[in-house]
Design a protein around this motif. Structure first.
Motif, PDB file in Angstrom:
ATOM      1  N   UNK A  97       3.006   1.183   5.887  1.00  0.00           N
ATOM      2  CA  UNK A  97       2.756   2.350   6.736  1.00  0.00           C
ATOM      3  C   UNK A  97       1.355   2.903   6.475  1.00  0.00           C
ATOM      4  N   UNK A  98       0.584   3.009   7.541  1.00  0.00           N
ATOM      5  CA  UNK A  98      -0.759   3.582   7.498  1.00  0.00           C
ATOM      6  C   UNK A  98      -1.622   2.937   6.434  1.00  0.00           C
ATOM      7  N   UNK A  99      -1.575   1.599   6.380  1.00  0.00           N
ATOM      8  CA  UNK A  99      -2.326   0.887   5.343  1.00  0.00           C
ATOM      9  C   UNK A  99      -3.180  -0.245   5.895  1.00  0.00           C
ATOM     10  N   UNK A 100      -2.777  -0.870   7.001  1.00  0.00           N
ATOM     11  CA  UNK A 100      -3.547  -2.006   7.495  1.00  0.00           C
ATOM     12  C   UNK A 100      -4.925  -1.606   8.012  1.00  0.00           C
ATOM     13  N   UNK A 133       0.813  -1.215   0.000  1.00  0.00           N
ATOM     14  CA  UNK A 133       0.000   0.000   0.000  1.00  0.00           C
ATOM     15  C   UNK A 133       0.839   1.254   0.000  1.00  0.00           C
ATOM     16  N   UNK A 134       1.594   1.475  -1.052  1.00  0.00           N
ATOM     17  CA  UNK A 134       2.564   2.572  -1.076  1.00  0.00           C
ATOM     18  C   UNK A 134       1.937   3.947  -1.254  1.00  0.00           C
ATOM     19  N   UNK A 135       0.657   4.011  -1.604  1.00  0.00           N
ATOM     20  CA  UNK A 135      -0.042   5.291  -1.694  1.00  0.00           C
ATOM     21  C   UNK A 135       0.635   6.262  -2.638  1.00  0.00           C
ATOM     22  N   UNK A 140       3.201  -2.271  -3.928  1.00  0.00           N
ATOM     23  CA  UNK A 140       1.861  -2.506  -4.456  1.00  0.00           C
ATOM     24  C   UNK A 140       0.944  -1.371  -4.020  1.00  0.00           C
ATOM     25  N   UNK A 141       0.102  -0.932  -4.936  1.00  0.00           N
ATOM     26  CA  UNK A 141      -0.883   0.112  -4.649  1.00  0.00           C
ATOM     27  C   UNK A 141      -2.058  -0.063  -5.612  1.00  0.00           C
TER      28      UNK A 141
END
Length: 207
Positions: free
Chosen positions: A103-106, A40-42, A59-60
């Motif tokens: 980071x800040x994805x789960x 989740x690299x945003x 992955x995003x």
């Protein structure tokens, strides 16, 4: 999902990034070595901090965020490839990565336990696990507030759960945790650990 959230994400997060998050990201991400997977690299906030990685596969699933991450990719010391994929079904072979960063994805992953199982599959035995997440706060008033706000927050912020007990899920997935550091009275935490060694299937009886 509407496009307003990914387009405004950097603007909304800028005060927190300047105040503390950039420092947290730098300290965490510089520990990623070898071949790295980012979940989740945003918009690529972590990309400039990969000072010790050989390469990064990120992955995003959101196309707007992937597009907006291009500038940050150019600022990375390591080559970065961004894939359109979901954490619950990673397009990589077993035992591929030396380090995993999220980071800040789960808070937004629909099935976080399945995602962690996939992470363990594609990670090498003993691979570093480096997480920065906001989590359920172990305090009665805050827990109640998080539970009340989560339905509306999920709708506004791309499925983000304010009340996820991500640390418990990480433990449930069998990740070996070496350190946990909390910020903002426990609303945010960093988790450093590793995948451990996988249990090997017993050898057939040769007698």
């Amino acid at each position: 999902m509407g496009e307003w959230f990914p387009r405004l994400y950097d603007t909304v997060m800028k005060p927190l990034e300047r105040r503390k998050f950039k420092q947290i990201r730098t300290k965490l991400v510089e520990q990623a070595t070898g071949r790295v997977l980012e979940i989740g690299s945003g918009t690529g906030a972590n990309f400039p901090h990969y000072s010790n990685a050989v390469s990064v596969e990120a992955i995003e699933p959101n196309p707007v965020m992937r597009e907006r991450s291009y500038k940050n990719r150019l600022e990375s010391a390591a080559p970065i490839q961004v894939w359109s994929a979901h954490a619950e079904e990673l397009p990589f072979q077993d035992n591929t990565f030396d380090s995993i960063v999220a980071t800040l994805v789960f808070c937004t992953i629909p099935d976080p336990l399945q995602a962690l199982e996939e992470i363990r599959r594609v990670a090498k035995p003993g691979a570093a696990i480096l997480l920065f997440e906001h989590v359920r706060v172990n305090q009665a008033v805050m827990e109640k507030a998080q539970d009340i706000l989560t339905p509306v927050w999920k709708h506004l912020c791309d499925g983000c759960h304010l009340n996820r007990d991500t640390l418990a899920t990480v433990k449930q997935a069998g990740i070996r945790i070496s350190s946990v550091e909390s910020f903002y009275k426990g609303v945010f935490i960093t988790v450093i650990g590793n995948t451990g060694t996988r249990r090997q299937a017993p050898c057939p009886d040769s007698r």
